[in-house]
Design a protein around this motif. Sequence first.
Motif, PDB file in Angstrom:
ATOM      1  N   SER A 310      -0.345   0.308 -10.605  1.00 28.68           N
ATOM      2  CA  SER A 310      -1.293   0.437 -11.719  1.00 28.68           C
ATOM      3  C   SER A 310      -0.884  -0.423 -12.919  1.00 28.68           C
ATOM      4  O   SER A 310      -1.650  -0.577 -13.865  1.00 28.68           O
ATOM      5  N   VAL A 311       0.334  -1.000 -12.882  1.00 31.52           N
ATOM      6  CA  VAL A 311       0.813  -1.803 -14.013  1.00 31.52           C
ATOM      7  C   VAL A 311       0.769  -3.297 -13.655  1.00 31.52           C
ATOM      8  O   VAL A 311       1.396  -3.715 -12.675  1.00 31.52           O
ATOM      9  N   PRO A 312       0.037  -4.098 -14.423  1.00 33.90           N
ATOM     10  CA  PRO A 312      -0.061  -5.528 -14.107  1.00 33.90           C
ATOM     11  C   PRO A 312       1.310  -6.191 -14.010  1.00 33.90           C
ATOM     12  O   PRO A 312       2.196  -5.910 -14.819  1.00 33.90           O
ATOM     13  N   GLY A 313       1.470  -7.039 -12.999  1.00 30.24           N
ATOM     14  CA  GLY A 313       2.739  -7.762 -12.827  1.00 30.24           C
ATOM     15  C   GLY A 313       3.766  -6.980 -12.022  1.00 30.24           C
ATOM     16  O   GLY A 313       4.830  -7.501 -11.708  1.00 30.24           O
ATOM     17  N   VAL A 314       3.470  -5.732 -11.670  1.00 33.88           N
ATOM     18  CA  VAL A 314       4.427  -4.931 -10.902  1.00 33.88           C
ATOM     19  C   VAL A 314       3.825  -4.587  -9.545  1.00 33.88           C
ATOM     20  O   VAL A 314       2.803  -3.898  -9.462  1.00 33.88           O
ATOM     21  N   LYS A 315       4.437  -5.112  -8.491  1.00 30.22           N
ATOM     22  CA  LYS A 315       3.982  -4.838  -7.133  1.00 30.22           C
ATOM     23  C   LYS A 315       4.951  -3.880  -6.448  1.00 30.22           C
ATOM     24  O   LYS A 315       6.066  -3.646  -6.926  1.00 30.22           O
ATOM     25  N   CYS A 316       4.557  -3.354  -5.294  1.00 30.03           N
ATOM     26  CA  CYS A 316       5.423  -2.418  -4.578  1.00 30.03           C
ATOM     27  C   CYS A 316       5.179  -2.534  -3.070  1.00 30.03           C
ATOM     28  O   CYS A 316       4.033  -2.656  -2.637  1.00 30.03           O
ATOM     29  N   ILE A 317       6.261  -2.507  -2.302  1.00 30.70           N
ATOM     30  CA  ILE A 317       6.181  -2.678  -0.841  1.00 30.70           C
ATOM     31  C   ILE A 317       7.164  -1.751  -0.112  1.00 30.70           C
ATOM     32  O   ILE A 317       8.073  -1.204  -0.729  1.00 30.70           O
ATOM     33  N   GLY A 318       6.983  -1.620   1.193  1.00 29.89           N
ATOM     34  CA  GLY A 318       7.971  -0.940   2.049  1.00 29.89           C
ATOM     35  C   GLY A 318       7.838   0.573   2.069  1.00 29.89           C
ATOM     36  O   GLY A 318       6.786   1.138   1.772  1.00 29.89           O
ATOM     37  N   ASP A 319       8.941   1.233   2.402  1.00 32.31           N
ATOM     38  CA  ASP A 319       8.950   2.689   2.586  1.00 32.31           C
ATOM     39  C   ASP A 319       8.528   3.473   1.349  1.00 32.31           C
ATOM     40  O   ASP A 319       8.106   4.621   1.461  1.00 32.31           O
ATOM     41  N   VAL A 320       8.691   2.860   0.160  1.00 28.86           N
ATOM     42  CA  VAL A 320       8.430   3.609  -1.072  1.00 28.86           C
ATOM     43  C   VAL A 320       6.926   3.699  -1.371  1.00 28.86           C
ATOM     44  O   VAL A 320       6.499   4.430  -2.240  1.00 28.86           O
ATOM     45  N   THR A 321       6.116   2.963  -0.599  1.00 36.58           N
ATOM     46  CA  THR A 321       4.665   3.070  -0.785  1.00 36.58           C
ATOM     47  C   THR A 321       4.017   3.578   0.499  1.00 36.58           C
ATOM     48  O   THR A 321       4.698   4.165   1.339  1.00 36.58           O
ATOM     49  N   PHE A 322       2.720   3.373   0.671  1.00 37.66           N
ATOM     50  CA  PHE A 322       1.960   3.949   1.793  1.00 37.66           C
ATOM     51  C   PHE A 322       2.387   3.363   3.149  1.00 37.66           C
ATOM     52  O   PHE A 322       3.035   2.313   3.208  1.00 37.66           O
ATOM     53  N   GLY A 323       1.954   4.002   4.225  1.00 40.56           N
ATOM     54  CA  GLY A 323       2.087   3.399   5.561  1.00 40.56           C
ATOM     55  C   GLY A 323       3.330   3.838   6.306  1.00 40.56           C
ATOM     56  O   GLY A 323       4.145   4.605   5.790  1.00 40.56           O
ATOM     57  N   PRO A 324       3.465   3.354   7.547  1.00 42.11           N
ATOM     58  CA  PRO A 324       4.608   3.778   8.352  1.00 42.11           C
ATOM     59  C   PRO A 324       5.926   3.284   7.746  1.00 42.11           C
ATOM     60  O   PRO A 324       5.987   2.194   7.181  1.00 42.11           O
TER      61      PRO A 324
END
Length: 472
Positions: A310-324
Amino acid sequence: ATGADPYDVVIIGGGPGGYVAAIRAGQEGLRTACIESRGSLGGTCLNVGCIPSKALLNNSHHYEAAHHDMKHRGVDIGNVSLNLDTMMKAKDTSVTGLTKGVEGLLKKNKVDYIKGTGSFNSPNKIDVNLLDGGETQVEAKNVIIATGSEVTPFPGQGLEIDEKQVISSTGALDLPKVPKKMVVIGGGIIGLELGSVWRRLGAEVTVVEFMGSVGAGMDGEIAKNFQKILAKQGVEFKVNTKVVSAEKHADGVKLNVEGVKDGKSEAIDAEVVLCSIGRRPVTRNLGLDKIGIELDNKGRIPVDGQYNTSVPGVKCIGDVTFGPMLAHKAEEEGIAAVEIIKHGHGHVNYDVIPSVIYTYPEVAWVGRNEEQLKEAGVNYKVGKFPFLANSRAKTNMDTEGTVKFIIEADTYEILGVHIIGPNAGEMIASAALAMEYKASAEDVARTCHAHPTLSEAFKEAALASYSKPIQW
Ligand code: FAD
Ligand code: NAI
């Protein structure tokens, strides 16, 4: 880096998501830093996950084969005994070789590796508590959060993880001796892989699973089959069973369990309890509240289709977000996120992410299973081919398992492939490739596969899904 130009990309977390993103960013010419708190790169996967577990799975398999599977092949071995210390050292050597390798790759791609814990001061300023003491701050045009996951502790009293009597996967990768009796809570991937390791090395293993079947979401028919195979190997299963309470005592743990359906209570004694009921995202001490990122109901960081939080310029990947929670899923996202930063586009196909359980035999699948397709009302057909009818499996004396293709009834589009069998984890790559390119089952069946190989079972199952197999 204080006072210097801001980094183009700062990645928090050096696991498969984070380090792959860092390498890609370096290759793209972006000025990049990767912050990792563990003291070594590779995250859960290389340090206490995929890699050490596969080292133990492989070597415990050799141990068991030497014990029980050589004589009838014409290989007489004298006394077979376990040297657990050497087995653990071999595992550690694989881990260090790979984590050092990742460090080398970051260097090669001019990524600054910052050893410490990162925390947001503002959306583009990260405070780092350095492992060697002291603090620093880095400034970034883009931040990628890749802080991964950790074991979910068992709720309630008596089963606090101490990594001695009550262990997580991390303790199970490092036991100093083979326990007489191990109870595994949770018949998911970790429970079955690490339960297999210790069963092979001589422990009595009982798996207590809350649901009616093991394997955390695999195709129902395959799960049933898989459970039977593991039971034949000596793993005891208590499905539809929950742990109600537990008491630790001097030489073990007493678990009180209860049937989910019949309410029947029973006490089970264990020398060691492995708690493997899932993993949860790691977000504490990240300063998310300072920048206004809120977690979803599973404690994950929500993102949009471009991995933006939700914060511009900040992305997120891997186990800490959705999905397997899988290493290869995190890696693909790491690459996509960096390509989006650099080029404005990047993509991961979530319909084609393979899953593999590295037991013996292996179980692997990609796409949807029968239960999911029934629920979605899809008109599908199934084709199966047993390894018992495959010539290579026969010569290898390794005939347990099946390849199962599920295809769309009219178009023969491959909807899912589910395999139990020798080398299933390697074979599933063919299914993923076929699905990625939208090959039909007929395309696969008309592709020449070498003889004699296990892959012929794959081709035959494809053929069986819309026509008749040749060899069965
Ligand atoms: P992680 O690998 O968890 O890495 C995150 C890193 O971030 C960690 O090193 C952590 O120290 C660091 N970190 C966290 N917070 C901060 C902070 N504030 N500052 C700096 N650093 C921070 N997956 C597979 O695909 N195949 C397998 O065979 C497999 N086997 C597994 C076996 C076990 C026993 C376990 C536990 C997991 C296994 N997994 C497997 C899952 C796999 O390990 C994860 O899906 C994968 O590691 C996720 O990668 P990630 O980069 O998202 O997070
Ligand atoms: P999991 O989600 O695979 O399995 C947990 C199991 O525990 C489920 O079957 C669930 O029904 C059961 N369970 C939950 N609460 C319970 C309770 N109170 N009592 C009894 N059973 C209970 O989680 P696991 O095995 O801990 O692994 C975590 C994740 O790590 C996996 O989901 C996977 O993403 C990753 N992993 C991947 C591997 C691979 O790819 N080969 C290997 C190991 C881990």
